[in-house]
Design an enzyme around this catalytic site. Structure first.
Site, short mmCIF file in Angstrom:
data_model
loop_
_atom_site.label_atom_id
_atom_site.label_comp_id
_atom_site.label_asym_id
_atom_site.label_seq_id
_atom_site.Cartn_x
_atom_site.Cartn_y
_atom_site.Cartn_z
N TRP A 1 0.88 -1.17 0.00
CA TRP A 1 0.00 0.00 0.00
C TRP A 1 0.91 1.22 0.00
O TRP A 1 1.81 1.31 0.84
CB TRP A 1 -0.85 -0.04 1.27
CG TRP A 1 -1.85 1.04 1.42
CD1 TRP A 1 -2.80 1.41 0.51
CD2 TRP A 1 -2.04 1.87 2.58
NE1 TRP A 1 -3.56 2.43 1.04
CE2 TRP A 1 -3.11 2.74 2.29
CE3 TRP A 1 -1.41 1.97 3.82
CZ2 TRP A 1 -3.57 3.67 3.21
CZ3 TRP A 1 -1.86 2.90 4.73
CH2 TRP A 1 -2.94 3.75 4.42
N ASP B 1 -0.07 -4.60 10.06
CA ASP B 1 -1.12 -3.71 9.56
C ASP B 1 -2.32 -4.58 9.25
O ASP B 1 -2.27 -5.42 8.34
CB ASP B 1 -0.62 -2.98 8.30
CG ASP B 1 -1.67 -2.03 7.74
OD1 ASP B 1 -2.76 -1.92 8.33
OD2 ASP B 1 -1.39 -1.38 6.71
N LYS C 1 -12.90 -0.89 6.62
CA LYS C 1 -13.43 -1.83 5.63
C LYS C 1 -14.43 -2.79 6.27
O LYS C 1 -15.51 -2.99 5.74
CB LYS C 1 -12.29 -2.64 5.01
CG LYS C 1 -11.00 -1.88 4.81
CD LYS C 1 -10.99 -1.09 3.54
CE LYS C 1 -9.75 -0.22 3.51
NZ LYS C 1 -9.55 0.45 2.25
C1 LIG Z 1 -2.97 -2.05 3.73
C2 LIG Z 1 -3.74 -0.90 4.28
N1 LIG Z 1 -3.40 -0.41 5.47
C3 LIG Z 1 -4.06 0.61 6.02
C4 LIG Z 1 -5.12 1.21 5.37
C5 LIG Z 1 -5.75 2.40 6.05
O1 LIG Z 1 -7.05 2.33 6.33
P1 LIG Z 1 -7.85 3.54 7.00
O2 LIG Z 1 -8.77 4.04 5.96
O3 LIG Z 1 -8.51 2.94 8.17
O4 LIG Z 1 -6.85 4.59 7.40
C6 LIG Z 1 -5.51 0.75 4.12
C7 LIG Z 1 -6.60 1.40 3.38
O5 LIG Z 1 -6.76 1.29 2.20
C8 LIG Z 1 -4.80 -0.34 3.56
O6 LIG Z 1 -5.12 -0.83 2.36
#
Ligand SMILES: Cc1ncc(COP(=O)(O)O)c(C=O)c1O
Ligand SMILES: *[C@@H]1O[C@H](CO)[C@@H](O)[C@H](O)[C@H]1NC(C)=O
Ligand SMILES: *[C@@H]1O[C@H](CO)[C@@H](O)[C@H](O)[C@H]1NC(C)=O
Ligand SMILES: *[C@@H]1O[C@H](CO)[C@@H](O)[C@H](O)[C@H]1NC(C)=O
Length: 414
Positions: free
Chosen positions: A142, A224, A260
């Protein structure tokens, strides 16, 4: 005008964030059958955002609860949120919880949890003010992982091998090789489940090998967990790796996002789990976390955290939520099998087993940047340049169009 200091006028234009730029381009597109396979958010089979029924129900409970107000929350967050009964990442019987060495910080989404963890590590990991500790993120990952750690002051954010493009699977040998050859005490950012963007996770046996090397070489695990429930449909199964590391005795962090799996994207609900060596160590870590949060957002917002807490602490609402998560996960599975079947029926060159082998919200299709460009420009199908598609963007109505378009892109564009 000539005599005013040019304080902010010389700033260069920053590049837009790719995934949100894609959504903007999609919104501006007038083509009736356009398809958005970009941003990582769930869509129903009608292509619409889904407010989970359990969330709707809990929102009504909150509105009618006259005991609630809008006072500041404590800096580290809503107490019940930080310790809610179901303990979904670590599990009810986690040894670390029983030993009182697990704590949590309520954060603004998974991103906020990564940010607070990164800021803490830069200040206190392996001695103070350390900017030299290598931070390893998977290749690919990401894209925000790189930026969050470098903006916290880490000067050495590096990739570790993860994806084998040739065999469209995990490069375990490369991953283990990098764990063996990195400096001791390096920090590794690990995707707890449903790896973004590849949809490819280590198996339990492979996680055991990874944990063994990380323990021996004194590497720090920063998990994560953004898609718990999306990989298998089961919260328990998707937490396996995190729980295994905790039971192996690691000190570690886990950034947990509820964006999500609760469909609470804009409420910014995240939780940074801290697993410390002992209760006293935990107390000191949290005291410093409080300082980091104080200068960042001072106090977290309450609405999303209340929704999650009320849901997790009521057995009926909790099982309803699990059903809602399953509904989302199952729709993704259905789209995976249909897309694969349609591409195979069309005789699209290449193998498409990876569409169903991969898990979670995303598929790493293997489409190259030119083929992606063809899909965007000619077919009004929006996806990331890496070839990543959000499986939730597919519906029973657009899947034929998408499959035929992929077929066309693969056969026409090399
Ligand atoms: C791998 C990963 N980590 C963290 C996040 C962060 O999510 P949030 O929207 O809760 O900040 C995402 C969101 O797309 C993600 O894909
Ligand atoms: C936040 O993390 C802590 C520590 O792992 C855990 O006890 C708590 O249940 C988590 N909160 C939620 C809402 O999952
Ligand atoms: C760390 O940085 C802070 C702020 O710049 C400074 O006050 C402190 O003395 C530094 N500590 C060490 C050990 O360098
Ligand atoms: C940890 O700190 C020691 C001493 O300050 C330093 O020599 C070592 O390189 C550091 N290791 C990492 C991974 O930052």
């Amino acid at each position: 005008q000539g005599s005013t200091p040019r304080a902010i006028s010389i700033v260069p234009q920053a590049a837009p964030v790719a995934v949100f730029k894609l959504t903007q381009d999609f919104n501006n597109d007038q083509f009736p059958n356009k398809v958005n396979l970009g941003v990582g958010a769930y869509r129903t089979d009608e292509g619409q955002p889904w407010v989970l029924p359990v969330v709707k129900k809990v929102e009504k409970i909150i509105v009618h609860d006259d005991r609630l107000n809008h006072e500041y929350l404590p800096i580290l967050g809503l107490p019940e949120f930080r310790s809610s009964a179901s303990k979904i990442v670590l599990g009810d019987n986690s040894p670390a919880i029983l030993e009182n060495r697990v704590g949590a910080v309520q954060c603004l989404g998974g991103t906020g949890a990564l940010k607070i963890g990164a800021e803490f590590l830069r200040r206190f990991y392996n001695g103070s003010n350390n900017t030299k500790t290598p931070i390893y993120v998977s290749a690919p990952t990401w894209e925000n992982h790189n930026a969050v750690f470098s903006s916290a002051g880490f000067e050495d954010v590096r990739p570790y091998r993860y994806w084998d493009a040739e065999k469209r699977g995990l490069d375990l040998a490369g991953f283990l090789g990098d764990l063996e050859s990195c400096p001791e005490h390096s920090v590794f950012v690990l995707h707890a489940c449903a790896h973004n963007p590849t949809g490819t996770d280590p198996t339990q046996e492979q996680w055991k090998q990874i944990a063994e090397v990380m323990m021996r070489r004194k590497l720090f695990a920063f998990f994560d967990s953004a898609y718990q429930g999306f990989a298998s449909g089961s919260l328990e199964k998707d937490a396996w790796a995190v729980r295994y590391f905790v039971s192996s005795g690691f000190e570690m962090f886990c950034a947990q996002s509820f964006s999500k799996n609760f469909g609470l994207y804009n409420e910014r609900v995240g939780n940074l789990t801290v697993v410390a060596r002992d209760a006293d160590n935990l107390k000191r870590v949290l005291s410093q976390m409080e300082k980091v949060v104080r200068i960042t957002w001072s106090n977290p917002p309450s609405q999303g955290a209340r929704i999650v807490t009320i849901t997790l602490t009521s057995p009926e609402l909790f099982s309803e939520w699990q059903e809602n998560v399953k509904t989302m996960a199952n729709r993704v599975l259905l789209m995976r099998s249909q897309l694969k079947a349609k591409l195979q029926a069309l005789g699209t060159p290449g193998t498409w087993d990876h569409i169903t082998d991969q898990i979670g919200m995303f598929s790493f299709t293997g489409l190259n940047p030119k083929q992606v460009e063809y899909l965007v420009k000619e077919k009004h199908i929006y996806l990331m340049a890496s070839g990543r598609i959000n499986m939730c963007g597919l519906t029973t109505k657009n899947i034929d169009y998408v499959a035929e378009s992929i077929h066309e892109a693969v056969t026409k564009v090399q």
